[in-house]
Write an enzyme that holds these catalytic residues in place. Sequence first.
Site, PDB file in Angstrom:
ATOM      1  N   LYS A  93       0.857  -1.096   0.066  1.00 29.78           N
ATOM      2  CA  LYS A  93      -0.061  -0.084   0.068  1.00 29.78           C
ATOM      3  C   LYS A  93       1.003   1.250  -0.252  1.00 29.78           C
ATOM      4  O   LYS A  93       1.173   1.761   1.085  1.00 29.78           O
ATOM      5  CB  LYS A  93      -1.005   0.082   1.226  1.00 29.78           C
ATOM      6  CG  LYS A  93      -2.080   0.868   0.842  1.00 29.78           C
ATOM      7  CD  LYS A  93      -2.823   0.397  -0.142  1.00 29.78           C
ATOM      8  CE  LYS A  93      -3.923   1.601  -0.621  1.00 29.78           C
ATOM      9  NZ  LYS A  93      -4.580   1.576  -1.882  1.00 29.78           N
ATOM     10  N   SER A 145      -8.224  -0.118  -5.595  1.00 31.04           N
ATOM     11  CA  SER A 145      -8.363   0.150  -4.292  1.00 31.04           C
ATOM     12  C   SER A 145      -9.923   0.468  -4.310  1.00 31.04           C
ATOM     13  O   SER A 145     -10.591  -0.436  -4.468  1.00 31.04           O
ATOM     14  CB  SER A 145      -7.484   1.563  -3.923  1.00 31.04           C
ATOM     15  OG  SER A 145      -7.236   1.484  -2.795  1.00 31.04           O
TER      16      SER A 145
END
Length: 605
Positions: free
Chosen positions: A212, A405
């Site tokens: 991430k 995402s």
Amino acid sequence: MLDQNPYPPYYVPQKRGAKDFFMMMFASMLGFIIASIAFSFLSFGIMLLIFGLIASSETAVVSPDSVLKITMNERIVDSPQAEDDIFAQIFVDEMGKKLSLQDYVNAINAAKDDDNIKAIYLELSDANGDLANLDEIWNTLNDFKKSGKKVIAYSDFLGLRGLYMASVADKIYLNPRGGILFKGLGAEVPMFKNMLNSIGVEAQVIRAGKYKSAVEPFIANELSVENKTQLREYLAGLWGSILEKISAKTGLDVSNLNMVADSLAVFDPSAAFSRGVVDGLVYRAKLDSVLKAGFGLQDDLKFISLKKYLKTGAGHFDFNGSEYVKIIYAEGDIVMGKGGEENIGADPFVKAVRDAAEDESVKAVVLRVNSPGGSALASDIMYRELMKLKSKKPLVISMGNYAASGGYYIAAPGDVIIASKNTLTGSIGVFGLVMNTQKLFRDKIGISFDTVKTNLYADFFSGVRPMTTYELGVMQMSVDTTYEAFLSCVSRGRKLTRDEVNEIGQGRIWFAPAARENKLVDSLGGLFDAIKIAASKAKLKDYSVSYSTTSETFFERLMKNLESNLSFNFGGSETTERLGKYVKEIEKISKSTGVMMVMPYHFVW
């Protein structure tokens, strides 16, 4: 008759002096100014309507043996103007230089069957669109050629996307004083850590997933090994997709094309011709004769621009009955509230989904996602509304350039997920970010904060002090909970175990072919493939296509433009435009306190 006294008994009227006179005068002036402004807006609106109706009454006529001219100078977007926004339809030329994917595809398909359209002329520099949309337009142009009609491309100077689109043409011609910028792909990630340190701002980060990487620019000076690995893999896949089309046209294999890119060889037009990247070098003064010969025309060339051709209705979907497949466009960052032109607001999105679910004439829905994500809460609100729709009718997902995402979160409910071969997807991960500005205020500008509060954590998220260990723990718990919810949504939608999703999650991005191998998508294709699949799942033979968009209406955008024109504005030079995207990135993150699902990258063509 007696006059009624307007004052109560014993009331003594106050004397009015110069102060009262001027107060009344200024109040009257203010009222006059407000009324004048309101009248001006009303008059402006009426004038817009009149001129717009006059303009909309103009119809384009396609002469026999016309050549459809496509430049791709306008930005190619997913979402067209709303069907029910009459002003946007009337003033389409004033809504910004952009055309939608469905405008291009429908118009080219119409031209294929239009006896008055003899051929297509592509006048390109650097096609202004994402690779996912360009690939679908490329395929549509290739299908157009099956009718026996020719496509010829010309350019003064070709960029990479321009060459990509030109590779569909039967012939490519280049100005002898031009060139081709064929240099490969790169990803630029601005790193803000040193800048933040210099002004006394600390980025406090909480995340779930080793890949991430959205927060890396704020806490590091270079990308992590994991981040560089996933970027290299994505760029290699995208570059391979580009080379595949160019190789088929030029006859040069991939290794030769890479040598050309590494040496910038075709920057010189004569080298571009000698290597077979273009079919000829032609000055504009001689272009008409070359095009006439190439198209097999005897008379003078009669061009019709794409925008003018669209006014014939060529960009519309055909009406084939009262049963519909509806497209809902979700383009931009995911945000709470109403959203705007560049993002997807949860409120209008939920309304669009609910309307489609309740409309009995809508038999199936295609959700077109082109989003890098955004607010985790907004993504979840949208996800749950889509789950309600899915319980009533088929839901097919069409992925554009990005569905990553939060963009993947809202794609997860789909019965079928179709990705473009150039889609970037995945990035199943979550982060939290809070900017601590204590040193900025205290050490840089001499402002300190003395806080009075009713409870221990009343100033949680204030941003003017660092978070405590306990507060960071609360944030980490929220991020971890959201990540588990993300895994659960994907697990349910893709019929994978939680651990299987976690293995391909961790915030990692995936190029579409690899995403298909990992079962994040079902197949590769475009928006129009998704429409056909949705119709098939709804068992429709004859159907029409409608669409809705979550973007702003004409008047909402008009008022925002008027407001922005009254505010301070940086010049417009190349330098300020380049800096502008980084300023926007900082501004976007500064408004994103809390739990987020987002994937920020800037790719260099």
